[in-house]
Design a protein around this motif. Structure first.
Motif, short mmCIF file in Angstrom:
data_model
loop_
_atom_site.label_atom_id
_atom_site.label_comp_id
_atom_site.label_asym_id
_atom_site.label_seq_id
_atom_site.Cartn_x
_atom_site.Cartn_y
_atom_site.Cartn_z
N GLN A 140 17.40 -61.63 -74.31
CA GLN A 140 17.35 -63.37 -75.30
C GLN A 140 19.33 -64.53 -75.50
N VAL A 141 19.21 -65.01 -75.12
CA VAL A 141 20.39 -66.26 -74.86
C VAL A 141 21.82 -65.83 -75.99
N LEU A 320 21.76 -78.80 -86.94
CA LEU A 320 21.70 -78.24 -85.54
C LEU A 320 22.59 -78.84 -84.49
N MET A 321 23.41 -79.54 -84.50
CA MET A 321 24.38 -79.80 -83.25
C MET A 321 25.76 -79.13 -83.35
N ILE A 322 26.00 -79.36 -85.24
CA ILE A 322 27.12 -79.26 -84.58
C ILE A 322 27.07 -76.97 -84.41
N LYS A 323 26.44 -76.47 -84.76
CA LYS A 323 25.61 -75.02 -83.93
C LYS A 323 25.98 -75.11 -82.51
N PHE A 324 25.57 -76.75 -81.76
CA PHE A 324 25.31 -76.21 -80.58
C PHE A 324 26.63 -76.86 -79.72
N ILE A 325 27.22 -77.86 -81.19
CA ILE A 325 28.05 -78.07 -80.46
C ILE A 325 29.59 -77.35 -80.22
N LEU A 326 29.48 -76.29 -80.83
CA LEU A 326 30.84 -74.72 -81.42
C LEU A 326 30.18 -73.68 -80.03
N LEU A 327 29.04 -73.43 -79.67
CA LEU A 327 28.84 -72.62 -79.07
C LEU A 327 29.09 -73.35 -77.15
N LEU A 328 28.58 -74.91 -77.40
CA LEU A 328 28.73 -75.01 -75.95
C LEU A 328 29.92 -75.31 -76.02
N GLY A 329 31.23 -74.87 -76.92
CA GLY A 329 32.30 -75.23 -75.92
C GLY A 329 32.92 -73.88 -75.85
N VAL A 344 24.44 -76.23 -66.14
CA VAL A 344 23.72 -74.57 -65.98
C VAL A 344 23.91 -73.68 -66.74
N ALA A 345 25.28 -73.80 -67.53
CA ALA A 345 25.73 -72.79 -68.15
C ALA A 345 25.59 -72.96 -69.18
N ALA A 346 25.21 -74.09 -69.83
CA ALA A 346 24.57 -74.48 -71.21
C ALA A 346 23.42 -74.73 -71.28
N LEU A 347 22.17 -74.39 -70.04
CA LEU A 347 20.78 -74.31 -70.28
C LEU A 347 19.97 -73.51 -71.54
N GLY A 348 21.12 -72.40 -71.39
CA GLY A 348 20.64 -71.37 -72.52
C GLY A 348 20.35 -71.86 -73.75
N ILE A 349 21.52 -72.79 -74.05
CA ILE A 349 21.88 -72.89 -75.70
C ILE A 349 20.73 -74.42 -75.73
N LEU A 350 20.89 -75.05 -74.56
CA LEU A 350 19.31 -76.43 -74.66
C LEU A 350 18.33 -75.60 -75.09
N ASN A 351 18.09 -74.32 -74.52
CA ASN A 351 16.88 -73.97 -75.39
C ASN A 351 16.97 -73.54 -76.05
N SER A 352 17.49 -72.39 -76.54
CA SER A 352 17.88 -71.95 -77.74
C SER A 352 17.88 -72.41 -78.78
N VAL A 353 18.51 -72.97 -79.17
CA VAL A 353 19.69 -74.23 -80.52
C VAL A 353 18.73 -75.42 -79.99
N LEU A 361 15.11 -79.32 -70.10
CA LEU A 361 16.05 -78.63 -69.02
C LEU A 361 16.09 -79.60 -67.88
N SER A 362 15.43 -80.14 -67.23
CA SER A 362 15.03 -81.30 -65.53
C SER A 362 16.02 -81.71 -65.66
N LEU A 363 14.78 -83.10 -67.36
CA LEU A 363 15.72 -84.15 -67.30
C LEU A 363 17.45 -83.78 -67.64
N MET A 364 17.50 -82.98 -68.54
CA MET A 364 19.09 -82.65 -68.45
C MET A 364 20.14 -82.03 -67.05
N ILE A 365 19.38 -81.57 -66.69
CA ILE A 365 19.93 -81.92 -65.31
C ILE A 365 20.18 -82.77 -65.24
N ALA A 366 18.96 -83.40 -64.53
CA ALA A 366 19.29 -84.70 -63.73
C ALA A 366 20.15 -85.80 -64.05
N LEU A 367 20.31 -86.29 -65.84
CA LEU A 367 21.45 -86.90 -66.10
C LEU A 367 22.29 -85.97 -66.17
#
Length: 415
Positions: A140-141, A320-329, A344-353, A361-367
């Motif tokens: 798991q992530v 949720l977003m504070i957790k995401f931002i802290l993990l993203l850093g 690509v490195a952030a896909l894991g927490i985008l999915n898990s958090v 996820l594909s929209l995120m990649i395109a954006l």
């Protein structure tokens, strides 16, 4: 042939082709409809399988980049390492929070009526893949993230190169996998996703979101740079806008290279010209190219909040977003030096958090990739501000040490 075309152009072509194919496969058009539907279903099948491969690789990407990244950072030069890392991470987190605050205010206004519920979910649309191949992830992530910390910190404590060499070679393997397999295939993945979304009748809403989010991101990039250089200007007693002007060569170089690492020579030269002490610049700039990602964080937070809003018709919670931002850093530390590496490195927490599915996820990649060069340019330009602030603290520390030594000598003389 494709290697000579910039990734951004490939993504744009993929989106346009996907829209065209989706239109032919939609209910509104009769000409070549049967052929188009079958062709789009083939693309959707490929996208589904590729999405499974991405899921498999996400924990390995986290492990491969974070563990040796932490191990390498811990081998740095004491206080200088700590100060630079703290400022870089702080700047990244502030950038993420700024993006979310802005999105919280603007998205309910500018994205009103554009939730997934309003223009259909492609997962439930008329087109499905012919089959799916399940590729379970090895872990798991969050397990990968914790294991990365354990191994990274362990390598620094043991002070042995054996495990570090193994992990570094593992990083090279995964980096080559991303650079030579995943990233080149991304346009075909996005082609299938956009063809499916167009056939489902939701592409107009997506394009509207693209334009509005891009404008907001660009303004946020400029805002965070002004903030960073205002702080640096106050501390170094310089005009912040003159400092930004000196760093412009690094900004425009990054627009072309889409890589912080490739821009290091120009960033280094600009930072020294700005007055940053040479030994500090030589250490801080290469380090910041790896760990300071304010521009990328703004983009990822802005885009993920938009996609979340579209998916649920509401903003994510602050917790949720504070957790995401802290993990993203942390997750983006030592992200691969290829275009789109950060997302690509952030896909894991985008999915898990945030709970993003393959379509989100594909929209995120395109954006993200559509403005990757702007995010990278913001990153490297901000590196100069971090180096300048670090230099001030290093200078103060040196002065304190000199004062302490003088006081010690005076005390000894009195004795």
């Amino acid at each position: 042939m494709l290697k000579k075309i910039p990734l951004l152009i490939q993504i744009i072509i993929a989106i346009l082709l996907g829209i065209i194919l989706g239109k032919f496969a939609s209910k509104d058009l009769v000409i070549s409809k049967a052929f188009s539907i079958n062709f789009v279903r083939i693309l959707v099948t490929f996208s589904d399988i590729f999405g499974q491969l991405l899921k498999f690789l996400i924990p390995l990407i986290i492990l491969a980049f974070i563990a040796p990244g932490i191990g390498a950072l811990a081998k740095g030069a004491g206080k200088l390492l700590g100060i630079t890392t703290a400022f870089s991470y702080g700047s990244t987190v502030i950038s993420g929070l700024t993006a979310f605050i802005t999105a919280s205010v603007l998205y309910p206004i500018i994205l009103q009526g554009q939730s997934i519920a309003n223009f259909g979910n492609p997962e439930e649309a008329l087109l499905k893949g012919y089959f799916i191949i399940e590729i379970p992830a090895p872990m798991q992530v969050m397990s990968a993230l914790v294991l990365s910390f354990v191994l990274g910190l362990g390598m620094s404590v043991l002070k042995t190169d054996a495990l570090f060499k193994v992990m570094d070679e593992f990083r090279i393997i995964i980096e080559n996998m991303l650079e030579k397999v995943i990233v080149p295939i991304l346009p075909f993945y996005i082609l299938g996703v956009f063809a499916n979304m167009t056939a489902a009748g939701q592409i107009t809403g997506i394009i509207n979101v693209f334009i509005k989010v891009f404008v907001m991101i660009l303004i946020l990039h400029l805002t965070i740079l002004i903030f960073q250089y205002t702080v640096a200007g106050i501390m170094t007693k310089q005009n912040p806008f003159k400092m930004i002007k000196i760093m412009l060569p690094a900004y425009f170089t990054a627009l072309g290279t889409q890589s912080s690492a490739s821009t290091i020579p120009v960033t280094l030269k600009s930072a020294k010209k700005m007055g940053v002490k040479e030994e500090v610049a030589n250490f801080a700039i290469p380090l910041c190219a790896t760990i300071h990602l304010s521009g990328s964080t703004i983009t990822l937070v802005s885009c993920s909040t938009a996609v979340f809003f579209m998916q649920h018709g509401m903003l994510p919670s602050w917790g949720l977003m504070i957790k995401f931002i802290l993990l993203l850093g942390v997750t983006m530390v030592a992200a691969p030096g290829v275009p789109g590496g950060a997302v690509v490195a952030a896909l894991g927490i985008l999915n898990s958090v945030l709970g993003f599915d393959e379509t989100m996820l594909s929209l995120m990649i395109a954006l993200y990739i559509a403005q990757d060069s702007l995010g990278t340019a913001c990153n490297v330009t901000g590196d100069g501000a971090i180096a300048a602030v670090t230099a001030v603290f290093v200078k103060n520390e040196e002065e304190k040490e000199k004062a302490a030594q003088i006081e010690k000598v005076q005390i000894n003389e009195v004795i």
